[in-house]
Design an enzyme around this catalytic site. Structure first.
Site, PDB file in Angstrom:
ATOM      1  CE1 TYR A  58      -4.139  -1.531  -0.388  1.00  0.00           C
ATOM      2  CE2 TYR A  58      -3.143  -3.173   1.044  1.00  0.00           C
ATOM      3  CZ  TYR A  58      -4.134  -2.792   0.155  1.00  0.00           C
ATOM      4  OH  TYR A  58      -5.117  -3.686  -0.195  1.00  0.00           O
ATOM      5  NE  ARG A  61      -0.311  -0.182  -6.175  1.00  0.00           N
ATOM      6  CZ  ARG A  61       0.786  -0.959  -6.132  1.00  0.00           C
ATOM      7  NH1 ARG A  61       0.911  -1.914  -5.261  1.00  0.00           N
ATOM      8  NH2 ARG A  61       1.785  -0.756  -6.969  1.00  0.00           N
ATOM      9  CG  ASN A  96     -11.682   3.592  -8.515  1.00  0.00           C
ATOM     10  OD1 ASN A  96     -11.898   2.380  -8.580  1.00  0.00           O
ATOM     11  ND2 ASN A  96     -11.846   4.415  -9.525  1.00  0.00           N
ATOM     12  CB  VAL A  97      -8.313   2.904  -2.480  1.00  0.00           C
ATOM     13  CG1 VAL A  97      -9.338   1.904  -1.942  1.00  0.00           C
ATOM     14  CG2 VAL A  97      -7.268   2.175  -3.314  1.00  0.00           C
ATOM     15  CG  HIS A 113     -14.221  -1.014  -2.020  1.00  0.00           C
ATOM     16  ND1 HIS A 113     -14.179  -1.576  -3.269  1.00  0.00           N
ATOM     17  CD2 HIS A 113     -15.332  -1.539  -1.425  1.00  0.00           C
ATOM     18  CE1 HIS A 113     -15.198  -2.413  -3.430  1.00  0.00           C
ATOM     19  NE2 HIS A 113     -15.926  -2.390  -2.340  1.00  0.00           N
TER      20      HIS A 113
HETATM   21  P1  OAD Z   1     -11.832  -4.414 -12.070  1.00  0.00           P
HETATM   22  O1  OAD Z   1     -10.365  -4.441 -12.322  1.00  0.00           O
HETATM   23  O2  OAD Z   1     -12.505  -5.665 -11.655  1.00  0.00           O
HETATM   24  O3  OAD Z   1     -12.585  -3.960 -13.399  1.00  0.00           O
HETATM   25  C1  OAD Z   1     -12.197  -2.829 -14.127  1.00  0.00           C
HETATM   26  C2  OAD Z   1     -13.221  -2.616 -15.224  1.00  0.00           C
HETATM   27  O4  OAD Z   1     -12.865  -1.443 -15.921  1.00  0.00           O
HETATM   28  C3  OAD Z   1     -13.274  -3.755 -16.255  1.00  0.00           C
HETATM   29  O5  OAD Z   1     -14.639  -4.110 -16.473  1.00  0.00           O
HETATM   30  C4  OAD Z   1     -12.676  -3.134 -17.512  1.00  0.00           C
HETATM   31  O6  OAD Z   1     -13.272  -3.640 -18.698  1.00  0.00           O
HETATM   32  C5  OAD Z   1     -13.019  -1.673 -17.316  1.00  0.00           C
HETATM   33  N1  OAD Z   1     -12.113  -0.723 -17.996  1.00  0.00           N
HETATM   34  C6  OAD Z   1     -10.763  -0.828 -18.170  1.00  0.00           C
HETATM   35  N2  OAD Z   1     -10.280   0.270 -18.778  1.00  0.00           N
HETATM   36  C7  OAD Z   1     -11.349   1.099 -18.973  1.00  0.00           C
HETATM   37  C8  OAD Z   1     -11.495   2.401 -19.557  1.00  0.00           C
HETATM   38  N3  OAD Z   1     -10.462   3.091 -20.042  1.00  0.00           N
HETATM   39  N4  OAD Z   1     -12.739   2.944 -19.605  1.00  0.00           N
HETATM   40  C9  OAD Z   1     -13.826   2.266 -19.113  1.00  0.00           C
HETATM   41  N5  OAD Z   1     -13.742   1.041 -18.554  1.00  0.00           N
HETATM   42  C10 OAD Z   1     -12.522   0.470 -18.491  1.00  0.00           C
HETATM   43  O7  OAD Z   1     -12.092  -3.231 -11.057  1.00  0.00           O
HETATM   44  P2  OAD Z   1     -13.350  -2.916 -10.123  1.00  0.00           P
HETATM   45  O8  OAD Z   1     -14.618  -3.335 -10.791  1.00  0.00           O
HETATM   46  O9  OAD Z   1     -13.227  -1.511  -9.690  1.00  0.00           O
HETATM   47  O10 OAD Z   1     -11.860  -3.956  -4.010  1.00  0.00           O
HETATM   48  O11 OAD Z   1     -13.057  -3.854  -8.900  1.00  0.00           O
HETATM   49  C11 OAD Z   1     -13.944  -3.847  -7.804  1.00  0.00           C
HETATM   50  C12 OAD Z   1     -13.197  -4.068  -6.522  1.00  0.00           C
HETATM   51  O12 OAD Z   1     -12.462  -5.286  -6.601  1.00  0.00           O
HETATM   52  C13 OAD Z   1     -12.147  -3.040  -6.216  1.00  0.00           C
HETATM   53  O13 OAD Z   1     -12.657  -1.900  -5.573  1.00  0.00           O
HETATM   54  C14 OAD Z   1     -11.222  -3.775  -5.296  1.00  0.00           C
HETATM   55  C15 OAD Z   1     -11.129  -5.046  -6.090  1.00  0.00           C
HETATM   56  O14 OAD Z   1     -10.644  -6.128  -5.509  1.00  0.00           O
HETATM   57  C16 OAD Z   1     -11.139  -3.845  -2.889  1.00  0.00           C
HETATM   58  O15 OAD Z   1      -9.954  -3.568  -2.876  1.00  0.00           O
HETATM   59  C17 OAD Z   1     -11.953  -4.098  -1.667  1.00  0.00           C
END
Ligand code: OAD
Length: 236
Positions: A58, A61, A96-97, A113
């Site tokens: 972290y 990050r 997002n963090v 989160h």
């Molecule tokens: P993910 O990494 O699971 O998903 C990212 C999404 O963004 C995917 O569906 C991609 O297709 C999309 N993507 C990538 N580039 C993009 C762009 N330029 N424009 C639009 N979309 C794009 O991330 P999250 O869904 O945020 O939790 O993940 C959810 C949670 O899982 C996070 O908050 C984290 C993680 O583990 C914790 O840390 C508790």
């Protein structure tokens, strides 16, 4: 779009909105997060087992947020503009963090989160703004106890923050927009179902696990699709 019908907006963002600012998403093709398995760095058990590794992870990050190349992109800026121009209720919920929404000017913003730029004391529960590296043995500035500080991040198995406020807003939402999230992690992945009376729009570079729950899909990078949608909503 007949925007005068929409009064309350709830927006959910995920890692995809920050991808074009240089922050990697979680579910990259190798299944690793910055070369680590999620269970090795993002669970309370991992922190208990190897606090050095988790703090180092972290710290990296957190320090990335100071990289001059990591800046809010056009999507973050457009959401801040929408909030300022909007007359109804507006809530931005991010998974997002990072601090890019805040740096773009968003105000009514909930980090469900947690936040990289905050830490929390396991002893006195104080939450402290923290932008530097955090050592395992650091003393809490509030209670003085050593080695009780952890990142203020919601790890797997922990309860996300602000859920009452989020559920309340979803219940009233006329408009629900989900941006750059894969729909893999609950409860956020279930918000679209709870926004029962809202018009639901998803923005992503591809279809997701939960695409079918949305009425409109804008396929493309957030930096292009979000400003376009905001201009449409504001009737420009
Ligand atoms: P993910 O990494 O699971 O998903 C990212 C999404 O963004 C995917 O569906 C991609 O297709 C999309 N993507 C990538 N580039 C993009 C762009 N330029 N424009 C639009 N979309 C794009 O991330 P999250 O869904 O945020 O939790 O993940 C959810 C949670 O899982 C996070 O908050 C984290 C993680 O583990 C914790 O840390 C508790």
């Amino acid at each position: 779009m007949n925007t005068h019908l929409f009064k309350n907006i709830v927006i959910l963002t995920g890692a995809g909105i920050s991808a074009e600012s240089g922050i990697r998403t979680f579910r990259d093709q190798d299944g690793l997060w910055e070369n680590h398995r999620i269970e090795d760095v993002a669970t309370p058990e991992a922190f208990h087992r190897d606090p050095e590794l988790v703090q180092r992870f972290y710290n990296a990050r957190r320090s990335q947020l100071k990289d001059p190349n990591v800046q809010p992109n056009a999507a973050h800026l457009a959401l801040a503009e929408l909030e300022h121009a909007w007359e109804g209720d507006f809530l931005l919920v991010t998974q997002n963090v990072d601090n890019l929404h805040r740096r773009a000017g968003s105000q009514n913003l909930l980090h469900m989160h947690g936040r990289l730029d905050q830490i929390r004391c396991l002893s006195c529960e104080e939450v402290i703004v923290w932008t530097e590296d955090l050592a395992v043995n650091e003393s809490c500035p509030q209670c003085g106890i050593k080695a009780a500080l952890r990142p203020d991040i919601v790890w797997f198995g922990e309860m996300p923050h602000h859920m009452d406020e989020i559920y309340f807003a979803l219940e009233k939402a006329d408009y629900f927009i989900s941006i750059g999230t894969s729909g893999n992690v609950y409860p956020a992945a279930g918000f679209v179902q709870l926004a029962w009376k809202a018009r639901k729009i998803e923005i992503n570079v591809k279809d997701t696990e939960i695409s079918r729950a949305f009425q409109e899909h804008l396929i493309g990078p957030a930096s292009i699709e979000v400003p376009k949608l905001v201009r449409q909503i504001l009737g420009e």
